[in-house]
Design a protein around this motif. Sequence first.
Motif, PDB file in Angstrom:
ATOM      1  N   LEU A  99      47.307 -43.231  42.403  1.00 62.28           N
ATOM      2  CA  LEU A  99      46.845 -44.439  43.083  1.00 62.28           C
ATOM      3  C   LEU A  99      47.625 -44.720  44.361  1.00 62.28           C
ATOM      4  O   LEU A  99      47.134 -45.429  45.238  1.00 62.28           O
ATOM      5  N   VAL A 100      48.828 -44.192  44.475  1.00 64.97           N
ATOM      6  CA  VAL A 100      49.572 -44.327  45.732  1.00 64.97           C
ATOM      7  C   VAL A 100      48.841 -43.557  46.831  1.00 64.97           C
ATOM      8  O   VAL A 100      48.676 -44.041  47.960  1.00 64.97           O
ATOM      9  N   ALA A 101      48.374 -42.344  46.499  1.00 67.56           N
ATOM     10  CA  ALA A 101      47.606 -41.565  47.471  1.00 67.56           C
ATOM     11  C   ALA A 101      46.301 -42.267  47.817  1.00 67.56           C
ATOM     12  O   ALA A 101      45.873 -42.271  48.981  1.00 67.56           O
ATOM     13  N   VAL A 102      45.653 -42.852  46.818  1.00 72.11           N
ATOM     14  CA  VAL A 102      44.409 -43.583  47.064  1.00 72.11           C
ATOM     15  C   VAL A 102      44.639 -44.704  48.066  1.00 72.11           C
ATOM     16  O   VAL A 102      43.881 -44.878  49.037  1.00 72.11           O
ATOM     17  N   LEU A 103      45.686 -45.473  47.853  1.00 71.69           N
ATOM     18  CA  LEU A 103      45.976 -46.581  48.761  1.00 71.69           C
ATOM     19  C   LEU A 103      46.335 -46.087  50.150  1.00 71.69           C
ATOM     20  O   LEU A 103      45.952 -46.692  51.157  1.00 71.69           O
ATOM     21  N   GLY A 104      47.099 -44.998  50.217  1.00 70.89           N
ATOM     22  CA  GLY A 104      47.476 -44.463  51.519  1.00 70.89           C
ATOM     23  C   GLY A 104      46.284 -44.016  52.331  1.00 70.89           C
ATOM     24  O   GLY A 104      46.168 -44.331  53.521  1.00 70.89           O
ATOM     25  N   LEU A 105      45.362 -43.302  51.692  1.00 75.57           N
ATOM     26  CA  LEU A 105      44.165 -42.855  52.392  1.00 75.57           C
ATOM     27  C   LEU A 105      43.282 -44.038  52.782  1.00 75.57           C
ATOM     28  O   LEU A 105      42.679 -44.044  53.872  1.00 75.57           O
ATOM     29  N   SER A 106      43.205 -45.046  51.912  1.00 76.35           N
ATOM     30  CA  SER A 106      42.414 -46.232  52.236  1.00 76.35           C
ATOM     31  C   SER A 106      43.031 -47.006  53.389  1.00 76.35           C
ATOM     32  O   SER A 106      42.315 -47.530  54.253  1.00 76.35           O
ATOM     33  N   ALA A 107      44.369 -47.075  53.413  1.00 80.22           N
ATOM     34  CA  ALA A 107      45.041 -47.788  54.498  1.00 80.22           C
ATOM     35  C   ALA A 107      44.849 -47.095  55.837  1.00 80.22           C
ATOM     36  O   ALA A 107      44.874 -47.741  56.885  1.00 80.22           O
ATOM     37  N   LEU A 123      35.054 -43.666  57.094  1.00 82.29           N
ATOM     38  CA  LEU A 123      34.804 -42.513  56.225  1.00 82.29           C
ATOM     39  C   LEU A 123      34.681 -42.899  54.762  1.00 82.29           C
ATOM     40  O   LEU A 123      34.586 -42.020  53.902  1.00 82.29           O
ATOM     41  N   SER A 124      34.675 -44.212  54.467  1.00 85.10           N
ATOM     42  CA  SER A 124      34.721 -44.648  53.076  1.00 85.10           C
ATOM     43  C   SER A 124      33.447 -44.320  52.301  1.00 85.10           C
ATOM     44  O   SER A 124      33.463 -44.250  51.081  1.00 85.10           O
TER      45      SER A 124
END
Length: 515
Positions: A99-107, A123-124
């Motif tokens: 989930l850290v990677a998920v948040l980073g990519l979303s940010a 790109l979402s």
Amino acid sequence: MKGARVTGWLLAMPALLFTALLLAVPLARTLLEGGLNLEVWRDPYFQGRLVWTLAQASGTAVLALLLGAPLAYLLSRFEVPGKRLFLRLLLLPFVTPTLVAVLGLSALLGPRGWVTRWTGMDLSETPTLLVLGNLFFNLPVMVRLAYGGFSRVPPGLLGAARTLGASAWRSALSVALPLALPGLAAGAILVFLYSALSFGLPLALGGERYATLEVEIYTLTALQLRLPEASALIAGQLLLTLLATWTYTRLIHGGQGVPAAVLPRARGSALGGILLLGGATVLICFAPLLAVVTRGLLGTTGPTLGYWQGVLSDEGTPLLLGNTLRFAAAALLGASFLGALYALGAWLARSRLLDVLSLLPLMVSPVSLAAGYLLAYPVLAATLPMLLAAYTLLALPLVVRSLLPALRALPPRLLEAARTLGARPIPAHRSVTLPLTLPALRGGAALALATVLGEFGATLVLTRPEWATLSTGLYERLGRPGERNLGEACALATVLLLLSTAAFGVLDGGEGEVT
């Protein structure tokens, strides 16, 4: 020799029994429940999910190979400042919670991401974020395995090819590539498996349109209680996994030779290639981590500590942190004890079967395991011991796969010398084997602890509210709308990232590898 093999199997037996109860029995129960339910696989919807799962995993493997293999070759042939540090830091994405990677990519690239605001390109609603997330975790795996394969190509063969008139790249393609091919193929298969079995990334980034089989299994199991259909999907996925795992184990032992002791300095096109490919790798693997930390501190408008204040003042945060640390510590103790016994047993028994069996927990997804627990142990499914046992099983192979190569690398005459001097078997192992393999044991424990700290798939299926961890608390905030919830999620993700990094940094002895 026969006595050593018997002793090896006896040492491996506790871990084998544990794996049988926690892996073989649930999977067998799953196969009995839905393995013959072929109607599920005739459904065009699930066929589409299978095709997409294979497509995104294959695409990730190809991209990782195209980017990681040339970089690994250049690093194996030339010396550049900071190379060792770079290769060590590449382990960080592997132990980063999903989930850290998920948040980073979303940010960075989500609807309100910095890159999105600067470029106007969102790109979402595309599969790009999912593929980038897969690369974030798996590109380092590809680079490290390819580096190991290329570094064992004898330098004299490349020199002979150059003497006969071959260019640098022609000698690489005609000499180095065929010899390193087993390591490259093993890396591609491992990237494919990790991408196909990924759960958190497609759940958070894929949406309904780009859901994979793992997400469908979770939906059928935890949300719709359609266990027979979920079991049929797990059975099909398991066949694919076992085939890929068997191929991987055949390839990973194919490398021969020893790394070159002295390498020339990188100059000209070689240096340019390393900088270009290395820069792209750093961008993919570390920009999301920097984005998470920055978003938690700055938000979208400027410096603020409000997100951190909200997390620290939340009455539930101590529970999340305490559960995460307690569960991870318990799993680490169990995995280290069982893993050390198993690795020592596999080394003494010199058994290929034990080697293959140690990989199986890595190749079965936590969501599939959790679904199997619901079927095989319905009374225990909602209990804390079952959750901790699942954590231990997921951590166990990381300890084994780090320790076993170190044991195999021990000079065989050392123990014989200790026995000649009068030491009994156990004192001989304590005075000779343990000190030489302790860095590898610490490295495996570091990988295991960092991985368990951010475990998400099994937790989401097996947990209860009072057992919530930082991962489930983070996922809950991600499901709420609003900038503040996203900022607080980034703050929690930073805590999780710091815990994983600290655990890895404190425990790792420089030998934390997964092979």
